[in-house]
Scaffold this motif. Structure first.
Motif, PDB file in Angstrom:
ATOM      1  N   GLN A  16      -2.877 -24.100  30.906  1.00 14.34           N
ATOM      2  CA  GLN A  16      -2.570 -23.824  29.500  1.00 14.34           C
ATOM      3  C   GLN A  16      -2.948 -22.395  29.147  1.00 14.34           C
ATOM      4  OE1 GLN A  16      -3.897 -26.756  26.579  1.00 14.34           O
ATOM      5  NE2 GLN A  16      -4.106 -28.312  28.172  1.00 14.34           N
ATOM      6  N   TYR A  18      -3.128 -19.965  25.520  1.00 10.86           N
ATOM      7  CA  TYR A  18      -3.237 -20.224  24.087  1.00 10.86           C
ATOM      8  C   TYR A  18      -2.377 -19.256  23.280  1.00 10.86           C
ATOM      9  CZ  TYR A  18      -6.596 -23.338  26.019  1.00 10.86           C
ATOM     10  OH  TYR A  18      -7.150 -24.337  26.776  1.00 10.86           O
ATOM     11  N   ARG A  45      -1.527 -30.715  34.178  1.00 10.66           N
ATOM     12  CA  ARG A  45      -1.523 -31.043  32.745  1.00 10.66           C
ATOM     13  C   ARG A  45      -1.042 -29.801  32.025  1.00 10.66           C
ATOM     14  NH1 ARG A  45      -5.097 -34.540  28.797  1.00 10.66           N
ATOM     15  NH2 ARG A  45      -5.327 -33.072  27.093  1.00 10.66           N
ATOM     16  N   LEU A  66       1.385 -32.620  26.946  1.00 12.39           N
ATOM     17  CA  LEU A  66       0.842 -32.783  25.590  1.00 12.39           C
ATOM     18  C   LEU A  66       1.440 -31.703  24.714  1.00 12.39           C
ATOM     19  CD1 LEU A  66      -2.546 -31.034  25.232  1.00 12.39           C
ATOM     20  CD2 LEU A  66      -1.648 -31.397  27.520  1.00 12.39           C
ATOM     21  N   LYS A  68       0.069 -29.546  21.506  1.00 12.03           N
ATOM     22  CA  LYS A  68      -0.989 -29.253  20.539  1.00 12.03           C
ATOM     23  C   LYS A  68      -0.348 -28.711  19.279  1.00 12.03           C
ATOM     24  CE  LYS A  68      -4.812 -28.004  23.564  1.00 12.03           C
ATOM     25  NZ  LYS A  68      -5.580 -26.858  24.082  1.00 12.03           N
ATOM     26  N   ILE A  76      -4.024 -32.953  19.255  1.00 10.55           N
ATOM     27  CA  ILE A  76      -3.428 -33.127  20.585  1.00 10.55           C
ATOM     28  C   ILE A  76      -2.368 -34.224  20.484  1.00 10.55           C
ATOM     29  CG2 ILE A  76      -3.823 -33.843  22.976  1.00 10.55           C
ATOM     30  CD1 ILE A  76      -6.533 -32.524  22.880  1.00 10.55           C
ATOM     31  N   THR A 148     -11.513 -36.007  27.396  1.00 11.58           N
ATOM     32  CA  THR A 148     -11.052 -34.694  26.920  1.00 11.58           C
ATOM     33  C   THR A 148     -11.725 -34.210  25.635  1.00 11.58           C
ATOM     34  OG1 THR A 148      -8.920 -35.519  27.685  1.00 11.58           O
ATOM     35  CG2 THR A 148      -8.919 -33.422  26.478  1.00 11.58           C
ATOM     36  N   LEU A 149     -11.919 -35.107  24.686  1.00  5.46           N
ATOM     37  CA  LEU A 149     -12.385 -34.683  23.360  1.00  5.46           C
ATOM     38  C   LEU A 149     -13.888 -34.877  23.166  1.00  5.46           C
ATOM     39  CD1 LEU A 149      -9.263 -35.744  21.266  1.00  5.46           C
ATOM     40  CD2 LEU A 149     -10.129 -33.420  21.615  1.00  5.46           C
ATOM     41  N   TYR A 152     -15.955 -32.464  20.937  1.00  8.49           N
ATOM     42  CA  TYR A 152     -15.049 -31.781  20.003  1.00  8.49           C
ATOM     43  C   TYR A 152     -14.761 -32.598  18.737  1.00  8.49           C
ATOM     44  CZ  TYR A 152     -14.188 -28.928  24.154  1.00  8.49           C
ATOM     45  OH  TYR A 152     -14.343 -28.117  25.261  1.00  8.49           O
ATOM     46  N   GLU A 182     -12.564 -35.048  31.854  1.00  5.42           N
ATOM     47  CA  GLU A 182     -11.925 -33.791  31.445  1.00  5.42           C
ATOM     48  C   GLU A 182     -12.811 -33.100  30.432  1.00  5.42           C
ATOM     49  OE1 GLU A 182      -7.811 -33.997  30.344  1.00  5.42           O
ATOM     50  OE2 GLU A 182      -7.806 -32.018  29.416  1.00  5.42           O
ATOM     51  N   GLY A 183     -12.920 -31.792  30.567  1.00  4.15           N
ATOM     52  CA  GLY A 183     -13.658 -31.006  29.590  1.00  4.15           C
ATOM     53  C   GLY A 183     -14.886 -30.350  30.187  1.00  4.15           C
ATOM     54  N   ARG A 184     -14.854 -29.015  30.269  1.00  7.19           N
ATOM     55  CA  ARG A 184     -16.000 -28.204  30.678  1.00  7.19           C
ATOM     56  C   ARG A 184     -16.485 -28.495  32.098  1.00  7.19           C
ATOM     57  NH1 ARG A 184     -16.716 -30.277  25.846  1.00  7.19           N
ATOM     58  NH2 ARG A 184     -18.549 -31.536  26.379  1.00  7.19           N
ATOM     59  N   ILE A 185     -15.566 -28.858  32.987  1.00  7.21           N
ATOM     60  CA  ILE A 185     -15.903 -28.959  34.412  1.00  7.21           C
ATOM     61  C   ILE A 185     -15.610 -27.583  35.002  1.00  7.21           C
ATOM     62  CG2 ILE A 185     -15.348 -30.082  36.607  1.00  7.21           C
ATOM     63  CD1 ILE A 185     -14.555 -32.574  34.879  1.00  7.21           C
ATOM     64  N   VAL A 204      -9.503 -30.214  35.681  1.00 12.98           N
ATOM     65  CA  VAL A 204     -10.119 -28.899  35.480  1.00 12.98           C
ATOM     66  C   VAL A 204      -9.066 -27.973  34.884  1.00 12.98           C
ATOM     67  CG1 VAL A 204     -11.187 -26.894  36.588  1.00 12.98           C
ATOM     68  CG2 VAL A 204     -11.739 -29.209  37.393  1.00 12.98           C
ATOM     69  N   GLY A 205      -9.421 -27.309  33.803  1.00 12.41           N
ATOM     70  CA  GLY A 205      -8.502 -26.367  33.181  1.00 12.41           C
ATOM     71  C   GLY A 205      -9.029 -24.950  33.279  1.00 12.41           C
TER      72      GLY A 205
HETATM   73  C1  LIG Z   1     -10.491 -29.881  23.516  1.00 13.65           C
HETATM   74  C2  LIG Z   1      -9.141 -29.368  23.936  1.00 13.65           C
HETATM   75  O1  LIG Z   1      -8.421 -28.828  23.140  1.00 13.65           O
HETATM   76  N1  LIG Z   1      -8.818 -29.547  25.233  1.00 13.65           N
HETATM   77  C3  LIG Z   1      -7.545 -29.107  25.723  1.00 13.65           C
HETATM   78  C4  LIG Z   1      -6.752 -30.246  26.158  1.00 13.65           C
HETATM   79  O2  LIG Z   1      -5.720 -30.222  26.724  1.00 13.65           O
HETATM   80  C5  LIG Z   1      -7.583 -27.924  26.655  1.00 13.65           C
HETATM   81  O3  LIG Z   1      -7.798 -26.785  25.829  1.00 13.65           O
HETATM   82  C6  LIG Z   1      -8.636 -27.901  27.778  1.00 13.65           C
HETATM   83  O4  LIG Z   1      -8.489 -26.695  28.482  1.00 13.65           O
HETATM   84  C7  LIG Z   1      -8.498 -29.054  28.750  1.00 13.65           C
HETATM   85  O5  LIG Z   1      -8.934 -30.228  28.145  1.00 13.65           O
HETATM   86  C8  LIG Z   1      -9.301 -28.883  30.052  1.00 13.65           C
HETATM   87  O6  LIG Z   1     -10.642 -28.681  29.775  1.00 13.65           O
HETATM   88  P1  LIG Z   1     -11.418 -27.400  30.337  1.00 13.65           P
HETATM   89  O7  LIG Z   1     -10.575 -26.231  30.028  1.00 13.65           O
HETATM   90  O8  LIG Z   1     -12.759 -27.403  29.638  1.00 13.65           O
HETATM   91  O9  LIG Z   1     -11.558 -27.621  31.844  1.00 13.65           O
END
Ligand SMILES: CC(=O)N[C@H](C=O)[C@@H](O)[C@H](O)[C@H](O)COP(=O)(O)O
Length: 224
Positions: A16, A18, A45, A66, A68, A76, A148-149, A152, A182-185, A204-205
């Motif tokens: 992703q 932004y 994703r 998804l 946003k 989301i 994921t959330l 948040y 999902e989230g902050r890995i 992982v994002g």
């Molecule tokens: C909370 C939210 O908006 N999460 C979004 C969901 O798609 C993305 O911005 C995150 O990058 C994704 O969840 C992966 O997580 P991380 O980038 O921390 O690995």
């Protein structure tokens, strides 16, 4: 329909960029997704209809899509309309807000999940922020639960790394659905820890696909 077993113990990479960022371009997203697949991603994703469509035709692996809309509250894939559009763009799995908060179209999560199942072949990943969300999402008919959330929505603290405590708590509830961390890995070791806490697979994002943030981590570490 997608066999979720193919994703067991796997890495899913979120690709992703932004709004306003240089890499926000479907062609770039597709190239990033292809690179992730070369590295071993079992699924990707992707956010936004153009990116979903482009990535779907660029990779062989399942696409979690998804949309946003906005950046706070329920944003989301907030409505059934958004969810069906993601499926229509080619998502095998639609990720949507899986919290207990009121949705902008007034539908319940159960109605939204049913609407996706009736209107498309896509599966539904519920992006949850707490164990109570996960229980409600399972009852609502979601196919996959995601953390994921977490951090948040105000229900959980925003941990530095993944919320392993929440993962373990949801895993212990035996809800009968794949639980995706999902989230902050941010490191391979954190991914491993998420699996050990009971995750079915790991997303992982940022740590793989967001060079501006990764660069900032290094720059900060070098600052005097
Ligand atoms: C909370 C939210 O908006 N999460 C979004 C969901 O798609 C993305 O911005 C995150 O990058 C994704 O969840 C992966 O997580 P991380 O980038 O921390 O690995």
């Amino acid at each position: 329909m997608l066999n979720l077993e193919t994703l067991r113990s796997s890495l899913i990479v979120s690709c992703q960029a932004y709004p306003g960022e240089p890499m926000r371009d479907p062609r770039t997203t597709a190239q990033v997704a292809q690179s992730a697949v070369i590295g071993g991603a079992a699924a990707v994703r992707v956010q936004g209809l153009s990116d979903i469509a482009r990535v779907r035709s660029a990779v062989e692996v399942p696409v979690i899509g998804l949309w946003k809309d906005g950046h706070d509250g329920v944003f989301i894939t907030p409505t059934l309309h958004h969810a069906l559009a993601c499926a229509g763009a080619g998502a095998h799995i639609v990720a949507l807000d899986g919290t207990r908060r009121e949705r902008p179209d007034g539908l319940t999560l159960a109605q939204t999940v049913a609407g996706v199942h009736e209107g498309s072949p896509a599966l539904v990943m519920a992006d949850c922020g707490s164990a109570a969300d996960a229980v409600a999402a399972a009852e609502a008919g979601a196919d996959i639960l995601g953390t994921t959330l977490a951090g948040y929505t105000g229900e959980r603290p925003k941990t530095d790394g993944p919320d392993l405590e929440l993962l373990a708590e949801i895993a212990s509830l035996d809800l009968g659905l794949p639980l995706v961390a999902e989230g902050r890995i941010h490191t391979p070791a954190q991914g491993r820890a998420a699996m050990d806490a009971g995750a079915f697979a790991v997303v992982v994002g940022t740590a793989i696909t967001h060079p501006a943030t990764i660069t900032g981590w290094f720059a900060d570490a070098l600052a005097p």
